[in-house]
Design a protein around this motif. Structure first.
Motif, PDB file in Angstrom:
ATOM      1  N   CYS A  52       0.825  -1.210   0.000  1.00  0.00           N
ATOM      2  CA  CYS A  52       0.000   0.000   0.000  1.00  0.00           C
ATOM      3  C   CYS A  52       0.853   1.251   0.000  1.00  0.00           C
ATOM      4  O   CYS A  52       0.341   2.355   0.034  1.00  0.00           O
ATOM      5  CB  CYS A  52      -0.919  -0.009   1.209  1.00  0.00           C
ATOM      6  SG  CYS A  52      -0.042  -0.040   2.785  1.00  0.00           S
ATOM      7  N   HIS A  54       2.696   2.394   2.298  1.00  0.00           N
ATOM      8  CA  HIS A  54       2.922   2.992   3.604  1.00  0.00           C
ATOM      9  C   HIS A  54       4.221   2.430   4.181  1.00  0.00           C
ATOM     10  O   HIS A  54       4.478   1.230   4.082  1.00  0.00           O
ATOM     11  CB  HIS A  54       1.745   2.708   4.547  1.00  0.00           C
ATOM     12  CG  HIS A  54       0.541   3.536   4.212  1.00  0.00           C
ATOM     13  ND1 HIS A  54      -0.694   2.997   3.951  1.00  0.00           N
ATOM     14  CD2 HIS A  54       0.421   4.879   4.063  1.00  0.00           C
ATOM     15  CE1 HIS A  54      -1.539   3.989   3.655  1.00  0.00           C
ATOM     16  NE2 HIS A  54      -0.892   5.134   3.709  1.00  0.00           N
ATOM     17  N   CYS A  74      -2.590  -2.892   7.727  1.00  0.00           N
ATOM     18  CA  CYS A  74      -1.783  -1.681   7.784  1.00  0.00           C
ATOM     19  C   CYS A  74      -2.465  -0.696   8.725  1.00  0.00           C
ATOM     20  O   CYS A  74      -3.662  -0.445   8.592  1.00  0.00           O
ATOM     21  CB  CYS A  74      -1.670  -1.077   6.379  1.00  0.00           C
ATOM     22  SG  CYS A  74      -0.928   0.565   6.364  1.00  0.00           S
TER      23      CYS A  74
END
Ligand SMILES: [Zn+2]
Ligand SMILES: [Zn+2]
Ligand SMILES: [Zn+2]
Length: 86
Positions: A52, A54, A74
């Protein structure tokens, strides 16, 4: 919760450009610093980046994933956390 680490972010790739934010989403410390349990940035306290996009200190993320409330997601976007494999 078993986490598979596909890629370790070492000093050679220290000049990352994936992070959308310059601080760890978990401990709120900058990525050129360390997680709360480490003293030395770099190899000793690597970053981990999810699919993602992140990014977190690896230690912060692993600690998060061991908590029951994480459910393997996450902490930023609540998508299933999987390390980026590029
Ligand atoms: Zn952190
Ligand atoms: Zn650390
Ligand atoms: Zn995310």
């Amino acid at each position: 919760m078993k986490v598979t680490i596909d890629k370790w972010i070492g000093v050679s790739t220290w000049h990352w450009n994936h992070a959308q934010d310059e601080v760890c989403g978990i401990c709120r410390v900058a990525f050129d610093g360390t997680c709360p349990t480490c003293k030395y940035p770099g190899d000793d306290c690597p970053l981990i980046i999810g699919e993602c996009k992140h990014a977190f200190h690896m230690h912060c993320l692993l600690k998060w994933l061991t908590t029951e409330s994480s459910k393997g997601l996450c902490p930023m976007c609540r998508r299933r956390f999987k390390t980026a494999t590029e």
